[in-house]
Design an enzyme around this catalytic site. Structure first.
Site, mmCIF file in Angstrom:
data_model
loop_
_atom_site.group_PDB
_atom_site.id
_atom_site.type_symbol
_atom_site.label_atom_id
_atom_site.label_comp_id
_atom_site.label_asym_id
_atom_site.label_seq_id
_atom_site.Cartn_x
_atom_site.Cartn_y
_atom_site.Cartn_z
ATOM 1 C CE LYS A 37 -2.130 2.588 3.284
ATOM 2 N NZ LYS A 37 -3.239 2.956 4.311
ATOM 3 C CG ASP A 64 -5.183 4.528 1.395
ATOM 4 O OD1 ASP A 64 -6.442 5.002 0.933
ATOM 5 O OD2 ASP A 64 -4.909 4.182 2.592
ATOM 6 C CG LEU A 65 -2.501 8.716 -3.417
ATOM 7 C CD1 LEU A 65 -2.247 9.343 -4.624
ATOM 8 C CD2 LEU A 65 -1.665 8.888 -2.282
ATOM 9 C CE LYS A 66 -8.013 6.807 3.693
ATOM 10 N NZ LYS A 66 -6.395 6.482 3.908
ATOM 11 C CB ILE A 70 -15.527 19.255 -8.533
ATOM 12 C CG1 ILE A 70 -14.190 19.619 -9.131
ATOM 13 C CG2 ILE A 70 -15.913 20.047 -7.553
ATOM 14 C CD1 ILE A 70 -14.409 20.687 -10.086
ATOM 15 C CB THR A 73 -10.839 17.782 -10.000
ATOM 16 O OG1 THR A 73 -11.199 18.960 -10.338
ATOM 17 C CG2 THR A 73 -9.544 17.790 -9.426
ATOM 18 N NE ARG A 190 -2.102 -3.485 15.632
ATOM 19 C CZ ARG A 190 -1.806 -2.903 14.489
ATOM 20 N NH1 ARG A 190 -2.432 -3.469 13.120
ATOM 21 N NH2 ARG A 190 -1.545 -1.670 14.498
ATOM 22 C CD GLN A 199 -5.860 0.096 13.285
ATOM 23 O OE1 GLN A 199 -6.917 0.366 13.349
ATOM 24 N NE2 GLN A 199 -5.172 0.030 12.044
ATOM 25 N N GLY A 219 0.198 -2.823 8.709
ATOM 26 C CA GLY A 219 1.201 -1.988 8.505
ATOM 27 C C GLY A 219 2.095 -2.327 9.597
HETATM 28 O O1 C5P Z 1 -2.204 -0.076 12.093
HETATM 29 P P1 C5P Z 1 -1.646 -0.391 10.998
HETATM 30 O O2 C5P Z 1 -0.133 -0.148 10.937
HETATM 31 O O3 C5P Z 1 -1.667 -1.977 10.705
HETATM 32 O O4 C5P Z 1 -2.229 0.412 9.805
HETATM 33 C C1 C5P Z 1 -2.378 -0.076 8.394
HETATM 34 C C2 C5P Z 1 -3.363 0.913 7.724
HETATM 35 O O5 C5P Z 1 -4.581 0.993 8.281
HETATM 36 C C3 C5P Z 1 -2.561 2.215 7.730
HETATM 37 O O6 C5P Z 1 -1.951 2.470 6.534
HETATM 38 C C4 C5P Z 1 -3.867 3.141 7.823
HETATM 39 O O7 C5P Z 1 -4.381 3.611 6.331
HETATM 40 C C5 C5P Z 1 -5.098 2.426 8.149
HETATM 41 N N1 C5P Z 1 -5.311 2.797 9.716
HETATM 42 C C6 C5P Z 1 -6.628 2.732 10.151
HETATM 43 N N2 C5P Z 1 -7.083 3.332 11.333
HETATM 44 C C7 C5P Z 1 -5.993 3.680 12.289
HETATM 45 C C8 C5P Z 1 -4.624 3.419 11.721
HETATM 46 C C9 C5P Z 1 -4.381 3.190 10.639
HETATM 47 O O8 C5P Z 1 -7.406 2.657 9.298
HETATM 48 N N3 C5P Z 1 -6.744 4.143 13.342
#
Ligand code: C5P
Length: 244
Positions: A37, A64-66, A70, A73, A190, A199, A219
């Site tokens: 990602k 993942d740039l969300k 409009i 764009t 996890r 989290q 992550g």
């Molecule tokens: O917590 P972790 O490091 O496993 O996060 C993986 C992805 O989960 C992050 O890149 C982020 O986009 C997302 N994330 C989330 N909510 C959080 C923290 C991270 O959705 N509170």
């Protein structure tokens, strides 16, 4: 999942908190990695060239740039990034029907122009950092978070978006409402003995996949581990005991 499916295809490792060199050094430690990602941090730090570099290493990219803008764009941007070969691209579901439809079409056109497979757009539903109090207060929204997630996933599905991002807590209900091939991509994964970091609502990988998650975004349990290859293998083995 069946014993013939490679669990590495279900795990997207989030390259957060890294610059270009760190990201490339990190992936060299994980030879069986399939998906990464690229979020805002790495994209802004390393520039769009990082996408080609990662693809050249045989990796599949979840960008993942969300996007939320409009329709004009947003769709033009989706067309551009689809040309980069990202296979999963996030857009905000609350951008609305017109923006989502136009972006989906533009992403397909962008990929087609350069002979790449059509990417899948994933609608962000509700970011996991919201809690029920600040969600309704800050945004003046009468939906609960769960209702909102269901609403936006439904909107995405109706306009032909290929999937959504949701927390593990919503996987079960969304999978019931939206069968495959609608993709449910889920962070917040996890093992019970992992640190929670920031989290709050987590689930273990096996349970999330069994409830219907298509792919898991993981992550820090891997990237911050003293032995990332071992941590990655542990996630893979938890999805398929034949994996070693
Ligand atoms: O917590 P972790 O490091 O496993 O996060 C993986 C992805 O989960 C992050 O890149 C982020 O986009 C997302 N994330 C989330 N909510 C959080 C923290 C991270 O959705 N509170």
């Amino acid at each position: 999942m069946t014993s013939t499916q490679n669990p590495a295809d279900k795990i997207i490792v989030a390259l957060d908190g890294m610059n270009r060199n760190e990201a490339l050094a990190f992936i060299s430690k994980l030879p069986s990695l399939q998906w990464v990602k690229v979020g805002l941090e790495l994209f802004v730090n390393a520039g769009p060239e990082i996408l080609e570099e990662l693809r050249d290493k045989g990796l599949k990219i979840f960008l993942d740039l969300k996007f939320h803008d409009i329709p004009n764009t947003m769709s033009a941007t989706c067309k551009c990034v689809a040309r980069s070969g990202a296979q999963l691209i996030t857009v905000h579901g609350c951008a609305g029907i017109k923006a989502l439809k136009q972006s989906n079409k533009a992403a397909s056109e962008g990929a087609l122009e350069v002979g790449l497979p059509q990417p899948t757009l994933l609608a962000v539903t509700v970011l996991s950092s919201w809690d029920s109090n600040n969600f309704s207060r800050d945004l003046a929204i009468n939906h609960t978070i769960k209702e909102r997630v269901i609403w936006l996933a439904d909107l995405a599905s109706k306009v032909g978006i290929g999937g959504c991002i949701c927390s593990p807590q919503e996987v079960k209900i969304l999978r019931k409402l939206h069968p495959e091939p609608f993709q449910l991509v889920t962070p917040g994964i996890r093992f019970n003995d992992d640190q929670l970091d920031d989290q709050s609502r987590v689930m273990n990988p096996r349970e999330a996949i069994d409830l219907g998650a298509s792919r898991l975004v993981i992550g820090r349990p891997i990237t911050a581990s003293s032995d990332p290859a071992k941590a990655f293998r542990r996630f893979c083995s938890s999805l398929n005991s034949d994996y070693d």
